[in-house]
Design a protein around this motif. Structure first.
Motif, PDB file in Angstrom:
ATOM      1  N   ALA A 109       0.843  -1.206   0.000  1.00 39.55           N
ATOM      2  CA  ALA A 109       0.000   0.000   0.000  1.00 39.55           C
ATOM      3  C   ALA A 109       0.875   1.251   0.000  1.00 39.55           C
ATOM      4  CB  ALA A 109      -0.939  -0.004   1.201  1.00 39.55           C
ATOM      5  N   SER A 110       1.812   1.335   0.964  1.00 45.34           N
ATOM      6  CA  SER A 110       2.690   2.515   1.001  1.00 45.34           C
ATOM      7  C   SER A 110       3.598   2.529  -0.226  1.00 45.34           C
ATOM      8  CB  SER A 110       3.516   2.512   2.282  1.00 45.34           C
ATOM      9  OG  SER A 110       4.078   1.239   2.509  1.00 45.34           O
ATOM     10  N   GLY A 111       4.019   1.347  -0.671  1.00 47.39           N
ATOM     11  CA  GLY A 111       4.922   1.241  -1.824  1.00 47.39           C
ATOM     12  C   GLY A 111       4.296   1.803  -3.091  1.00 47.39           C
ATOM     13  N   PHE A 112       3.073   1.359  -3.418  1.00 45.91           N
ATOM     14  CA  PHE A 112       2.461   1.837  -4.664  1.00 45.91           C
ATOM     15  C   PHE A 112       1.966   3.278  -4.545  1.00 45.91           C
ATOM     16  CE2 PHE A 112       2.682  -2.591  -5.920  1.00 45.91           C
ATOM     17  CZ  PHE A 112       3.082  -2.456  -7.235  1.00 45.91           C
ATOM     18  N   ALA A 113       1.662   3.726  -3.307  1.00 42.81           N
ATOM     19  CA  ALA A 113       1.270   5.135  -3.140  1.00 42.81           C
ATOM     20  C   ALA A 113       2.487   6.028  -3.402  1.00 42.81           C
ATOM     21  CB  ALA A 113       0.724   5.359  -1.731  1.00 42.81           C
ATOM     22  N   ALA A 114       3.628   5.697  -2.776  1.00 45.00           N
ATOM     23  CA  ALA A 114       4.841   6.509  -2.960  1.00 45.00           C
ATOM     24  C   ALA A 114       5.319   6.440  -4.412  1.00 45.00           C
ATOM     25  CB  ALA A 114       5.931   6.044  -2.007  1.00 45.00           C
ATOM     26  N   LEU A 115       5.249   5.243  -5.009  1.00 46.07           N
ATOM     27  CA  LEU A 115       5.699   5.081  -6.401  1.00 46.07           C
ATOM     28  C   LEU A 115       4.831   5.904  -7.357  1.00 46.07           C
ATOM     29  CD1 LEU A 115       7.519   3.638  -8.504  1.00 46.07           C
ATOM     30  CD2 LEU A 115       5.843   1.773  -8.531  1.00 46.07           C
ATOM     31  N   SER A 116       3.506   5.904  -7.121  1.00 47.96           N
ATOM     32  CA  SER A 116       2.603   6.649  -8.015  1.00 47.96           C
ATOM     33  C   SER A 116       2.936   8.133  -7.982  1.00 47.96           C
ATOM     34  CB  SER A 116       1.137   6.455  -7.599  1.00 47.96           C
ATOM     35  OG  SER A 116       0.802   5.094  -7.675  1.00 47.96           O
ATOM     36  N   LEU A 117       3.159   8.664  -6.773  1.00 45.83           N
ATOM     37  CA  LEU A 117       3.447  10.094  -6.649  1.00 45.83           C
ATOM     38  C   LEU A 117       4.820  10.432  -7.243  1.00 45.83           C
ATOM     39  CD1 LEU A 117       2.778  12.906  -5.653  1.00 45.83           C
ATOM     40  CD2 LEU A 117       3.508  12.241  -3.362  1.00 45.83           C
ATOM     41  N   ALA A 118       5.856   9.668  -6.847  1.00 45.90           N
ATOM     42  CA  ALA A 118       7.212   9.987  -7.317  1.00 45.90           C
ATOM     43  C   ALA A 118       7.324   9.826  -8.839  1.00 45.90           C
ATOM     44  CB  ALA A 118       8.228   9.089  -6.612  1.00 45.90           C
TER      45      ALA A 118
END
Ligand code: PMV
Length: 336
Positions: A109-118
């Motif tokens: 969850a945190s991984g794909f959220a951070a990846l989407s933004l970055a």
């Protein structure tokens, strides 16, 4: 395209009302709305750089080169971003969690959220949190809830354009604590993807869907007016309800299983201890995701009392506990 390295951070989230069952597996459209709280004590930090010198995407997860499915899932997500931005350049991705690997807490969850933004920023896009939430959902369903801070509802929607998360209340709305108790570091025998797939084959699934509107309304109200006893009771019943579905689901590729049991003996021991503590006047409740670990919820002022009770349980002194206050949404840390 200009080279720009962007670093974003995001927190995992804990579901108070669970996402369990998909209407569309390819697009991660859930059968029901869900509500979560962001875990401010746990963080994923992800840096993305699109670099025309690369011939393929390079992905490092917690310091090691990603291979197999983990590599493919990141590349697929970068492909979504490339297609939105209209670019073909490969990227370098470095992602790290500050919580122990294999502690049984899903970092997707945190991984794909951070990846989407970055990745979107590095590709020159400027999407708002709602659009980012739809994008993150395609990487991992529950990731869509980590884009917003505090207390968040994922509106199931009917299609890619309408299945997205929205904030119910910001982190400072309610100073709760989540004590995530690490009871098992073993990889679960049925992934959440497998659990979602099996869920509709439980004879209890339809009954769960019928009761969910009431549960969602109870949790929304408890959050709005900060009614802790109501939140604890609704959240606990909901977690057990989700696990009852799992325990009565037919898992097709494990025909020797009568159902999926994520709990271990210490999970049940803690469930019973929490009920006892509440009977003794401690305002604490539990919830459990697709695994054996237990998350305890209480008011900030009761954190020490709950930690003390945990310490007094068998194996208490050697049990790892990760503490979180409600966390913020995904955000940019550096853009160079
Ligand atoms: O996002 P997924 O596919 O890892 O599914 C998450 C499922 C639960 O954690 C059990 C519930 C939830 O809503 O997060």
């Amino acid at each position: 395209m200009s080279l720009s390295s962007v670093t974003a951070i995001a927190h995992p989230n804990l579901a108070l009302v669970k996402y369990w069952g998909k209407r569309d597996a390819a697009l991660n459209i859930p059968t029901n709305n869900s509500i979560s709280i962001n875990l401010g004590g746990l963080t994923t930090t992800t840096t993305v750089l699109f670099d025309s010198a690369l011939v393929e995407d390079s992905v490092t997860l917690n310091g090691a080169t990603a291979r197999g499915t983990s590599h493919e899932r990141v590349v697929q997500h970068l492909d979504r971003v490339r297609s939105l931005a209209g670019v073909g350049v490969r990227a370098r991705v470095d992602s790290r969690n500050d919580f122990p690997a294999s502690a049984g807490f899903a970092s997707s969850a945190s991984g794909f959220a951070a990846l989407s933004l970055a990745a979107t920023r590095a590709a020159g896009l400027d999407l708002d949190a709602t659009a980012l939430s739809r994008l993150a959902r395609l990487g991992s369903g529950s990731a869509c809830r980590s884009l917003h801070g505090g207390f968040v509802e994922w509106i199931a929607g009917d299609d890619d354009g309408s299945s997205q998360a929205e904030q119910l209340a910001p982190p400072e709305h309610w100073d709760l604590r989540v004590l995530s108790v690490v009871l098992s570091r073993d990889e679960k025998e049925l992934s959440s993807a497998g659990g979602h797939e099996a869920a509709p084959r439980s004879p209890l699934f339809e009954a769960r869907l019928q009761s969910l509107d009431t549960t969602l309304a109870q949790v929304r109200r408890a959050v709005r007016v900060r009614d802790l006893p109501a939140l604890l009771m609704a959240t606990e019943r909901e977690a057990v309800n989700m696990h009852a579905i799992a325990m009565t689901s037919t898992v097709v590729d494990k025909p020797w299983w009568s159902g999926a049991f994520y709990w271990q003996p210490r999970t049940l021991q803690l469930i019973q201890a929490v009920q006892q503590w509440r009977g003794q006047g401690v305002q604490v409740g539990f919830t459990i995701d697709a695994g054996a670990n237990v998350h305890l919820l209480c008011a900030a002022g009761d954190e020490d009392a709950v930690a003390q009770r945990l310490l007094e349980l068998p194996h208490g002194a050697s049990t790892e506990i990760l503490v979180s206050a409600p966390g913020e949404g995904a955000r940019i840390l550096a853009d160079s």
